[in-house]
Design a protein around this motif. Sequence first.
Motif, PDB file in Angstrom:
ATOM      1  N   LEU A 131       0.806  -1.218   0.000  1.00 41.07           N
ATOM      2  CA  LEU A 131       0.000   0.000   0.000  1.00 41.07           C
ATOM      3  C   LEU A 131       0.838   1.266   0.000  1.00 41.07           C
ATOM      4  CD1 LEU A 131      -2.853  -0.891   2.531  1.00 41.07           C
ATOM      5  CD2 LEU A 131      -2.753  -1.292   0.065  1.00 41.07           C
ATOM      6  N   GLU A 132       2.138   1.158   0.133  1.00 41.64           N
ATOM      7  CA  GLU A 132       2.965   2.361   0.238  1.00 41.64           C
ATOM      8  C   GLU A 132       2.854   3.257  -0.989  1.00 41.64           C
ATOM      9  OE1 GLU A 132       5.054  -0.573   3.007  1.00 41.64           O
ATOM     10  OE2 GLU A 132       4.042  -0.660   1.064  1.00 41.64           O
ATOM     11  N   ASN A 133       2.572   2.680  -2.148  1.00 41.00           N
ATOM     12  CA  ASN A 133       2.453   3.490  -3.372  1.00 41.00           C
ATOM     13  C   ASN A 133       1.007   3.746  -3.768  1.00 41.00           C
ATOM     14  OD1 ASN A 133       1.996   0.770  -4.103  1.00 41.00           O
ATOM     15  ND2 ASN A 133       2.530   1.186  -6.231  1.00 41.00           N
ATOM     16  N   LYS A 134       0.053   3.508  -2.846  1.00 47.37           N
ATOM     17  CA  LYS A 134      -1.363   3.689  -3.163  1.00 47.37           C
ATOM     18  C   LYS A 134      -1.905   4.952  -2.504  1.00 47.37           C
ATOM     19  CE  LYS A 134      -1.282  -0.290  -5.279  1.00 47.37           C
ATOM     20  NZ  LYS A 134      -0.013  -0.877  -4.861  1.00 47.37           N
ATOM     21  N   GLN A 135      -2.743   5.701  -3.251  1.00 46.82           N
ATOM     22  CA  GLN A 135      -3.363   6.915  -2.738  1.00 46.82           C
ATOM     23  C   GLN A 135      -4.624   6.618  -1.946  1.00 46.82           C
ATOM     24  OE1 GLN A 135      -1.981   9.850  -2.786  1.00 46.82           O
ATOM     25  NE2 GLN A 135      -3.660  10.683  -1.610  1.00 46.82           N
ATOM     26  N   GLN A 136      -5.402   5.631  -2.413  1.00 42.14           N
ATOM     27  CA  GLN A 136      -6.556   5.200  -1.650  1.00 42.14           C
ATOM     28  C   GLN A 136      -6.973   3.803  -2.082  1.00 42.14           C
ATOM     29  OE1 GLN A 136      -9.429   8.332  -2.372  1.00 42.14           O
ATOM     30  NE2 GLN A 136     -10.504   7.158  -3.912  1.00 42.14           N
ATOM     31  N   VAL A 137      -7.695   3.129  -1.201  1.00 39.27           N
ATOM     32  CA  VAL A 137      -8.237   1.798  -1.471  1.00 39.27           C
ATOM     33  C   VAL A 137      -9.748   1.921  -1.457  1.00 39.27           C
ATOM     34  CG1 VAL A 137      -8.327  -0.608  -0.737  1.00 39.27           C
ATOM     35  CG2 VAL A 137      -6.246   0.735  -0.347  1.00 39.27           C
ATOM     36  N   GLU A 138     -10.391   1.477  -2.540  1.00 32.32           N
ATOM     37  CA  GLU A 138     -11.834   1.624  -2.696  1.00 32.32           C
ATOM     38  C   GLU A 138     -12.501   0.251  -2.748  1.00 32.32           C
ATOM     39  OE1 GLU A 138     -11.330   5.523  -5.638  1.00 32.32           O
ATOM     40  OE2 GLU A 138     -11.887   3.561  -6.448  1.00 32.32           O
ATOM     41  N   VAL A 139     -13.721   0.189  -2.217  1.00 35.58           N
ATOM     42  CA  VAL A 139     -14.512  -1.036  -2.314  1.00 35.58           C
ATOM     43  C   VAL A 139     -15.876  -0.668  -2.875  1.00 35.58           C
ATOM     44  CG1 VAL A 139     -15.426  -3.046  -1.140  1.00 35.58           C
ATOM     45  CG2 VAL A 139     -13.353  -1.955  -0.282  1.00 35.58           C
ATOM     46  N   LEU A 140     -16.186  -1.162  -4.073  1.00 36.35           N
ATOM     47  CA  LEU A 140     -17.519  -1.046  -4.653  1.00 36.35           C
ATOM     48  C   LEU A 140     -18.241  -2.338  -4.329  1.00 36.35           C
ATOM     49  CD1 LEU A 140     -19.499   0.616  -6.441  1.00 36.35           C
ATOM     50  CD2 LEU A 140     -18.569  -0.626  -8.408  1.00 36.35           C
ATOM     51  N   LYS A 141     -19.175  -2.293  -3.374  1.00 38.81           N
ATOM     52  CA  LYS A 141     -19.800  -3.509  -2.862  1.00 38.81           C
ATOM     53  C   LYS A 141     -20.783  -4.096  -3.870  1.00 38.81           C
ATOM     54  CE  LYS A 141     -18.029  -3.138   1.386  1.00 38.81           C
ATOM     55  NZ  LYS A 141     -18.826  -2.719   2.523  1.00 38.81           N
ATOM     56  N   GLY A 142     -20.852  -5.433  -3.871  1.00 37.71           N
ATOM     57  CA  GLY A 142     -21.875  -6.110  -4.649  1.00 37.71           C
ATOM     58  C   GLY A 142     -21.455  -6.449  -6.065  1.00 37.71           C
ATOM     59  N   ALA A 143     -22.453  -6.719  -6.898  1.00 34.94           N
ATOM     60  CA  ALA A 143     -22.235  -7.157  -8.281  1.00 34.94           C
ATOM     61  C   ALA A 143     -21.689  -6.015  -9.128  1.00 34.94           C
ATOM     62  CB  ALA A 143     -23.539  -7.675  -8.872  1.00 34.94           C
ATOM     63  N   SER A 144     -20.695  -6.336  -9.968  1.00 32.88           N
ATOM     64  CA  SER A 144     -20.068  -5.321 -10.826  1.00 32.88           C
ATOM     65  C   SER A 144     -19.774  -5.877 -12.210  1.00 32.88           C
ATOM     66  CB  SER A 144     -18.766  -4.823 -10.179  1.00 32.88           C
ATOM     67  OG  SER A 144     -18.992  -4.308  -8.900  1.00 32.88           O
ATOM     68  N   SER A 145     -20.628  -6.777 -12.682  1.00 28.99           N
ATOM     69  CA  SER A 145     -20.353  -7.464 -13.938  1.00 28.99           C
ATOM     70  C   SER A 145     -20.423  -6.548 -15.155  1.00 28.99           C
ATOM     71  CB  SER A 145     -21.326  -8.631 -14.124  1.00 28.99           C
ATOM     72  OG  SER A 145     -21.038  -9.664 -13.214  1.00 28.99           O
ATOM     73  N   LEU A 146     -21.209  -5.464 -15.079  1.00 23.88           N
ATOM     74  CA  LEU A 146     -21.345  -4.589 -16.239  1.00 23.88           C
ATOM     75  C   LEU A 146     -19.982  -4.153 -16.763  1.00 23.88           C
ATOM     76  CD1 LEU A 146     -23.099  -2.820 -18.167  1.00 23.88           C
ATOM     77  CD2 LEU A 146     -22.884  -1.005 -16.472  1.00 23.88           C
ATOM     78  N   TYR A 147     -19.118  -3.743 -15.869  1.00 23.94           N
ATOM     79  CA  TYR A 147     -17.814  -3.206 -16.255  1.00 23.94           C
ATOM     80  C   TYR A 147     -16.702  -4.240 -16.166  1.00 23.94           C
ATOM     81  CZ  TYR A 147     -14.528   0.691 -16.917  1.00 23.94           C
ATOM     82  OH  TYR A 147     -13.583   1.559 -17.418  1.00 23.94           O
ATOM     83  N   TYR A 148     -16.838  -5.209 -15.241  1.00 23.53           N
ATOM     84  CA  TYR A 148     -15.720  -6.095 -14.951  1.00 23.53           C
ATOM     85  C   TYR A 148     -15.946  -7.545 -15.355  1.00 23.53           C
ATOM     86  CZ  TYR A 148     -13.786  -2.193 -12.331  1.00 23.53           C
ATOM     87  OH  TYR A 148     -13.274  -0.972 -11.977  1.00 23.53           O
TER      88      TYR A 148
END
Length: 703
Positions: A131-148
């Motif tokens: 994580l030392e090179n990360k600006q933030q960690v995000e969690v988009l909860k639930g189903a995400s099949s449209l994009y991924y």
Amino acid sequence: MKLKPISLALLTLGLPVASQAQTTNNELQEVEVQARQQGSYSSSAVQVGTFRDTAPIDVPLTVNSVTREVLDAQSATTLYGALRNTAGVTRAQLNGSTYDNIAIRGILVENRGNYRLNGSLPIINLVDVPLENKQQVEVLKGASSLYYGFIPPSGVVNLVTKRAGNKPVLSLSQSVNEYGAATTHLDWGRKFGENNNQGLRVNLVKGVEDIGVNNYSGDRELVSAAYDWKITDRLSFRFDIEHYEKSVSEQAAIALLPAVNGRITLPPVPDNKTNLAGEWQQYDANAQNYLARVDYVLNDSWGVLFEAGYAETTRDRNFSQFQNYDLNTGEGELRIFYSRDQQFDNTNYRGEFYGEVITGSITHNLSFGYTTNTRASNTPGVAGGQTIFSQNLYNPRTIEPQSVSFTGAYSAATIDDQGLYVFDRMQLSEQWQLLAGIRRGDYRTENLNVAADGTRTVRLYNAQETTPSLAVMYKPSQDVSLYASYVEGLEESGQAPANAANAFQLLDPAESEQREVGAKFKVGQNSLAQIAYFDIERASTFQDPNTNVFGLNGKAQFSGFEMAWTGELNKQLSIAASALLMDAELQNANNAATFGKVPNNTPEQTASLFAEYRLLNVPGLSLSGGLYYTGKRAVNDANQAFIGGYTVASLGARYSTVIGSTPTQFQLVVDNPTDKNYYSTAGNPYVGVGAPRVIKATVSVDL
């Protein structure tokens, strides 16, 4: 292709990021990703899925962001260390001594599809992601099949990298803990070129690992660079590269005993410093991630982007489980599974055409995209792939090192996931928005097993499915949003674990559905409160105790309320709080052993609260504390035993000052200050013990 850290660093110096995005005023303009101003626990925008560069209040799903300031305040360097600040997050199967296997709302976060770099590249979470090179960690909860595409509805974990900002950065930090672990971190960032049209951010980490567990040692390192180049007013380029590796001793997992009269008796929680495995049983892994993005603005309303990425992880592993033990004497067996030269790689491409169309009184923000992702894995066969030693739970013996050799056999799996998608965010009026999307996916898998004598067994699967998503949002004011959403998805149902009779087999994909209604509010000086009700139906899996085969087990339902509140309440107080209240149930009536039971490792309550208070009468000094609660969890889908709920605390202090002309910060963090012993994880079919108390001190200077 493998590149060592020095080669990676040199490569990035010659590579030219800026990005284009749509904003809420419906104009296409440049978005510069910069280091977040210190002091903010609240994120102004997320970078995940179709909601890139969107304020969290305008996302009609539960989304949590753990900002750089929260990570720094907690001195967090692991995924679980970051994600424990979000509701419903637990460890799964492993206790985290090597890497973080994570579940959200009781659903496993798939290690090769659900973790994304900068909203795009699926990185492989089989070695601790730094994580030392990360600006933030995000969690988009639930189903995400449209994009991924084909991924479980646990959620997408997105890691946003640091980038060069207008202010030059040169920071050096040194951390140590009470057990002798030591980590050095250098963070350097500059803009340069004509009118500062280029930027480079480099992070270097080198460390010796020790978490206070017996028979444990190791090291890790990171080399990363993020490069930006605004080539013209219309054309921009971005490139990210990471190399990280970690080699540490892996604690043995405790296997479940056979059930007696339908109940499993668990051993007393061992001392948290116990390690039944040998120090030589190293988990040795390294990863390379490459991600490039090009944006081109066609006109004031339309633009195109193209992304290409590659992720590779290789590992050697000496995983062990303690089994067949006597609860009175502690005598049992340590069974070691050997794997060598395991390789996993992901290749990902995305093209997208996006812009704005006005039809009557409705403004459409449209995205048309195509994505293709290929995931491959290879596991060579090892002679004598398993060995068994006598061991004692209460008085561990030394386990002598073992050598292994290859047999010529191997198992390989390939996943090809392609999809066309359309997404439309319609501004119906000043208050109302309608969001609609559809994806046409083409999913293919191939499982190949080759025996030592050359006999080949191939298993193929192909699915073509269309999955919709729909959401409506009402904003009575800029500081309040109400929404309802419905999302369908397809997911990879999972891969059989190493201890299953069908080890490493990929299961057939399955459908999932998610419904959610929620509300979001901006409150205080700069904070966001969220509450949502969700209902998820998806396929469940089951490792049959009689046949030891891992397979599908009908449907499971997860429904409940989730709450979060993050940000600054005033100039002195910042908080990151979350809670989950959920009902979860297995619904396969054909399996009487699990019907109506709670899925394994699924807590129906979790809560977290972290707060930092800045003292006005001592400028530069802040005090912090956290409480993290996880409810009881079933050890298997038959609910034959439960590990107890627990609460773990953290304490911290930071002091910022100037020594001479050098800004300097001193920090002390204590995790698990009471040195509590507790079972931290369960499932498939293990229990694992939580980490002992860790006192960590850090000194950072800005040069």
